[in-house]
Design a protein around this motif. Structure first.
Motif, PDB file in Angstrom:
ATOM      1  N   THR A  34       0.853  -1.182   0.000  1.00  0.00           N
ATOM      2  CA  THR A  34       0.000   0.000   0.000  1.00  0.00           C
ATOM      3  C   THR A  34       0.891   1.234   0.000  1.00  0.00           C
ATOM      4  OG1 THR A  34      -1.920   1.029   1.063  1.00  0.00           O
ATOM      5  CG2 THR A  34      -0.226   0.150   2.524  1.00  0.00           C
ATOM      6  N   TYR A  35       0.324   2.374  -0.350  1.00  0.00           N
ATOM      7  CA  TYR A  35       1.079   3.625  -0.271  1.00  0.00           C
ATOM      8  C   TYR A  35       0.182   4.735   0.232  1.00  0.00           C
ATOM      9  CZ  TYR A  35      -1.048   4.957  -4.738  1.00  0.00           C
ATOM     10  OH  TYR A  35      -1.939   5.258  -5.737  1.00  0.00           O
ATOM     11  N   TRP A  59      -4.385  10.416   1.926  1.00  0.00           N
ATOM     12  CA  TRP A  59      -5.089   9.320   1.249  1.00  0.00           C
ATOM     13  C   TRP A  59      -4.187   8.100   1.207  1.00  0.00           C
ATOM     14  CZ3 TRP A  59      -4.261   6.364  -3.152  1.00  0.00           C
ATOM     15  CH2 TRP A  59      -5.354   5.606  -3.582  1.00  0.00           C
ATOM     16  N   THR A  60      -4.769   6.930   1.488  1.00  0.00           N
ATOM     17  CA  THR A  60      -4.035   5.670   1.444  1.00  0.00           C
ATOM     18  C   THR A  60      -4.668   4.767   0.395  1.00  0.00           C
ATOM     19  OG1 THR A  60      -3.483   5.856   3.786  1.00  0.00           O
ATOM     20  CG2 THR A  60      -3.288   3.672   2.800  1.00  0.00           C
ATOM     21  N   SER A  61      -3.820   4.134  -0.403  1.00  0.00           N
ATOM     22  CA  SER A  61      -4.307   3.255  -1.459  1.00  0.00           C
ATOM     23  C   SER A  61      -4.949   2.008  -0.863  1.00  0.00           C
ATOM     24  CB  SER A  61      -3.149   2.842  -2.364  1.00  0.00           C
ATOM     25  OG  SER A  61      -2.263   1.977  -1.671  1.00  0.00           O
ATOM     26  N   PRO A  62      -5.815   1.358  -1.619  1.00  0.00           N
ATOM     27  CA  PRO A  62      -6.323   0.060  -1.179  1.00  0.00           C
ATOM     28  C   PRO A  62      -5.155  -0.924  -1.066  1.00  0.00           C
ATOM     29  CG  PRO A  62      -7.595   0.896  -3.036  1.00  0.00           C
ATOM     30  CD  PRO A  62      -6.409   1.789  -2.885  1.00  0.00           C
ATOM     31  N   VAL A  63      -5.294  -1.889  -0.198  1.00  0.00           N
ATOM     32  CA  VAL A  63      -4.237  -2.880   0.018  1.00  0.00           C
ATOM     33  C   VAL A  63      -4.270  -3.920  -1.095  1.00  0.00           C
ATOM     34  CG1 VAL A  63      -3.387  -4.664   1.578  1.00  0.00           C
ATOM     35  CG2 VAL A  63      -4.330  -2.546   2.503  1.00  0.00           C
ATOM     36  N   ALA A 110       5.886  -7.702  -4.328  1.00  0.00           N
ATOM     37  CA  ALA A 110       5.484  -6.384  -3.843  1.00  0.00           C
ATOM     38  C   ALA A 110       6.564  -5.349  -4.135  1.00  0.00           C
ATOM     39  CB  ALA A 110       5.182  -6.443  -2.351  1.00  0.00           C
ATOM     40  N   GLU A 111       7.825  -5.711  -3.902  1.00  0.00           N
ATOM     41  CA  GLU A 111       8.925  -4.793  -4.181  1.00  0.00           C
ATOM     42  C   GLU A 111       9.026  -4.504  -5.676  1.00  0.00           C
ATOM     43  OE1 GLU A 111      12.215  -6.796  -2.346  1.00  0.00           O
ATOM     44  OE2 GLU A 111      11.624  -6.130  -0.335  1.00  0.00           O
ATOM     45  N   PHE A 112       8.819  -5.525  -6.509  1.00  0.00           N
ATOM     46  CA  PHE A 112       8.852  -5.333  -7.956  1.00  0.00           C
ATOM     47  C   PHE A 112       7.766  -4.358  -8.397  1.00  0.00           C
ATOM     48  CE2 PHE A 112       7.465  -6.293 -12.235  1.00  0.00           C
ATOM     49  CZ  PHE A 112       8.662  -6.225 -12.941  1.00  0.00           C
ATOM     50  N   LEU A 113       6.543  -4.543  -7.902  1.00  0.00           N
ATOM     51  CA  LEU A 113       5.438  -3.664  -8.273  1.00  0.00           C
ATOM     52  C   LEU A 113       5.697  -2.238  -7.797  1.00  0.00           C
ATOM     53  CD1 LEU A 113       2.702  -3.254  -9.579  1.00  0.00           C
ATOM     54  CD2 LEU A 113       1.640  -4.045  -7.463  1.00  0.00           C
ATOM     55  N   ARG A 114       6.191  -2.083  -6.581  1.00  0.00           N
ATOM     56  CA  ARG A 114       6.526  -0.751  -6.061  1.00  0.00           C
ATOM     57  C   ARG A 114       7.587  -0.087  -6.950  1.00  0.00           C
ATOM     58  NH1 ARG A 114      10.109  -1.093  -1.123  1.00  0.00           N
ATOM     59  NH2 ARG A 114      11.484  -1.676  -2.823  1.00  0.00           N
ATOM     60  N   ASN A 115       8.652  -0.812  -7.263  1.00  0.00           N
ATOM     61  CA  ASN A 115       9.738  -0.248  -8.067  1.00  0.00           C
ATOM     62  C   ASN A 115       9.278   0.078  -9.486  1.00  0.00           C
ATOM     63  OD1 ASN A 115      11.366  -0.526  -5.830  1.00  0.00           O
ATOM     64  ND2 ASN A 115      12.323  -2.409  -6.524  1.00  0.00           N
ATOM     65  N   ALA A 116       8.455  -0.794 -10.073  1.00  0.00           N
ATOM     66  CA  ALA A 116       7.957  -0.544 -11.417  1.00  0.00           C
ATOM     67  C   ALA A 116       7.045   0.682 -11.428  1.00  0.00           C
ATOM     68  CB  ALA A 116       7.205  -1.769 -11.938  1.00  0.00           C
ATOM     69  N   THR A 117       6.201   0.812 -10.426  1.00  0.00           N
ATOM     70  CA  THR A 117       5.311   1.971 -10.332  1.00  0.00           C
ATOM     71  C   THR A 117       6.121   3.249 -10.166  1.00  0.00           C
ATOM     72  OG1 THR A 117       3.569   0.610  -9.369  1.00  0.00           O
ATOM     73  CG2 THR A 117       3.384   2.993  -9.040  1.00  0.00           C
ATOM     74  N   ASN A 118       7.139   3.202  -9.326  1.00  0.00           N
ATOM     75  CA  ASN A 118       7.995   4.373  -9.129  1.00  0.00           C
ATOM     76  C   ASN A 118       8.710   4.759 -10.419  1.00  0.00           C
ATOM     77  OD1 ASN A 118       7.308   4.718  -6.465  1.00  0.00           O
ATOM     78  ND2 ASN A 118       9.070   3.621  -5.671  1.00  0.00           N
ATOM     79  N   ALA A 119       9.161   3.774 -11.185  1.00  0.00           N
ATOM     80  CA  ALA A 119       9.864   4.054 -12.434  1.00  0.00           C
ATOM     81  C   ALA A 119       8.927   4.671 -13.477  1.00  0.00           C
ATOM     82  CB  ALA A 119      10.496   2.774 -12.986  1.00  0.00           C
ATOM     83  N   ALA A 177       5.071  11.081  -8.983  1.00  0.00           N
ATOM     84  CA  ALA A 177       4.248  10.520  -7.914  1.00  0.00           C
ATOM     85  C   ALA A 177       5.119   9.785  -6.904  1.00  0.00           C
ATOM     86  CB  ALA A 177       3.191   9.593  -8.480  1.00  0.00           C
ATOM     87  N   ALA A 178       6.134   9.089  -7.394  1.00  0.00           N
ATOM     88  CA  ALA A 178       7.001   8.311  -6.508  1.00  0.00           C
ATOM     89  C   ALA A 178       7.683   9.191  -5.467  1.00  0.00           C
ATOM     90  CB  ALA A 178       8.054   7.565  -7.332  1.00  0.00           C
ATOM     91  N   SER A 179       8.019  10.418  -5.855  1.00  0.00           N
ATOM     92  CA  SER A 179       8.732  11.301  -4.925  1.00  0.00           C
ATOM     93  C   SER A 179       7.880  11.719  -3.735  1.00  0.00           C
ATOM     94  CB  SER A 179       9.239  12.531  -5.661  1.00  0.00           C
ATOM     95  OG  SER A 179       8.150  13.321  -6.107  1.00  0.00           O
ATOM     96  N   ARG A 180       6.564  11.622  -3.855  1.00  0.00           N
ATOM     97  CA  ARG A 180       5.706  12.058  -2.745  1.00  0.00           C
ATOM     98  C   ARG A 180       5.044  10.907  -1.993  1.00  0.00           C
ATOM     99  NH1 ARG A 180       2.426  13.350  -7.411  1.00  0.00           N
ATOM    100  NH2 ARG A 180       0.536  12.123  -7.325  1.00  0.00           N
ATOM    101  N   ARG A 181       5.137   9.683  -2.505  1.00  0.00           N
ATOM    102  CA  ARG A 181       4.458   8.550  -1.879  1.00  0.00           C
ATOM    103  C   ARG A 181       5.322   7.898  -0.808  1.00  0.00           C
ATOM    104  NH1 ARG A 181       2.005   5.874  -7.362  1.00  0.00           N
ATOM    105  NH2 ARG A 181       0.251   7.300  -7.514  1.00  0.00           N
ATOM    106  N   THR A 182       4.642   7.408   0.218  1.00  0.00           N
ATOM    107  CA  THR A 182       5.281   6.608   1.249  1.00  0.00           C
ATOM    108  C   THR A 182       4.729   5.200   1.120  1.00  0.00           C
ATOM    109  OG1 THR A 182       5.391   8.521   2.713  1.00  0.00           O
ATOM    110  CG2 THR A 182       5.656   6.336   3.729  1.00  0.00           C
ATOM    111  N   TRP A 183       5.589   4.243   0.783  1.00  0.00           N
ATOM    112  CA  TRP A 183       5.170   2.863   0.542  1.00  0.00           C
ATOM    113  C   TRP A 183       5.304   2.035   1.802  1.00  0.00           C
ATOM    114  CZ3 TRP A 183       3.277   1.156  -4.117  1.00  0.00           C
ATOM    115  CH2 TRP A 183       3.423   2.016  -5.196  1.00  0.00           C
TER     116      TRP A 183
END
Length: 60
Positions: free
Chosen positions: A6-7, A13-17, A26-35, A40-46
């Motif tokens: 989640t982020y 606002w928190t994303s759905p889990v 989970a790490e792959f999805l987080r990294n791919a989303t950030n890339a 958006a990645a600069s402001r999200r807390t994962w």
């Protein structure tokens, strides 16, 4: 072991889990989303946490 991803946005606002097959997934999805969305990645807390309940009812 499954993992939850989640982020949180700065305004609270928190994303759905999402429940994923593993911490690595989970790490792959987080990294791919950030890339894909660096602004958006600069402001999200994962957060990645272990899923200990197979009936967790999180999005899969």
């Amino acid at each position: 072991m499954r993992a939850h991803l989640t982020y949180r946005e700065p305004h609270g606002w928190t994303s759905p889990v999402d429940c994923l097959p593993s911490r690595e997934a989970a790490e792959f999805l987080r990294n791919a989303t950030n890339a894909l969305t660096p602004s958006a990645a600069s402001r999200r807390t994962w957060e990645i946490t272990d899923c200990t309940d197979e009936d967790c009812e999180a999005a899969r």
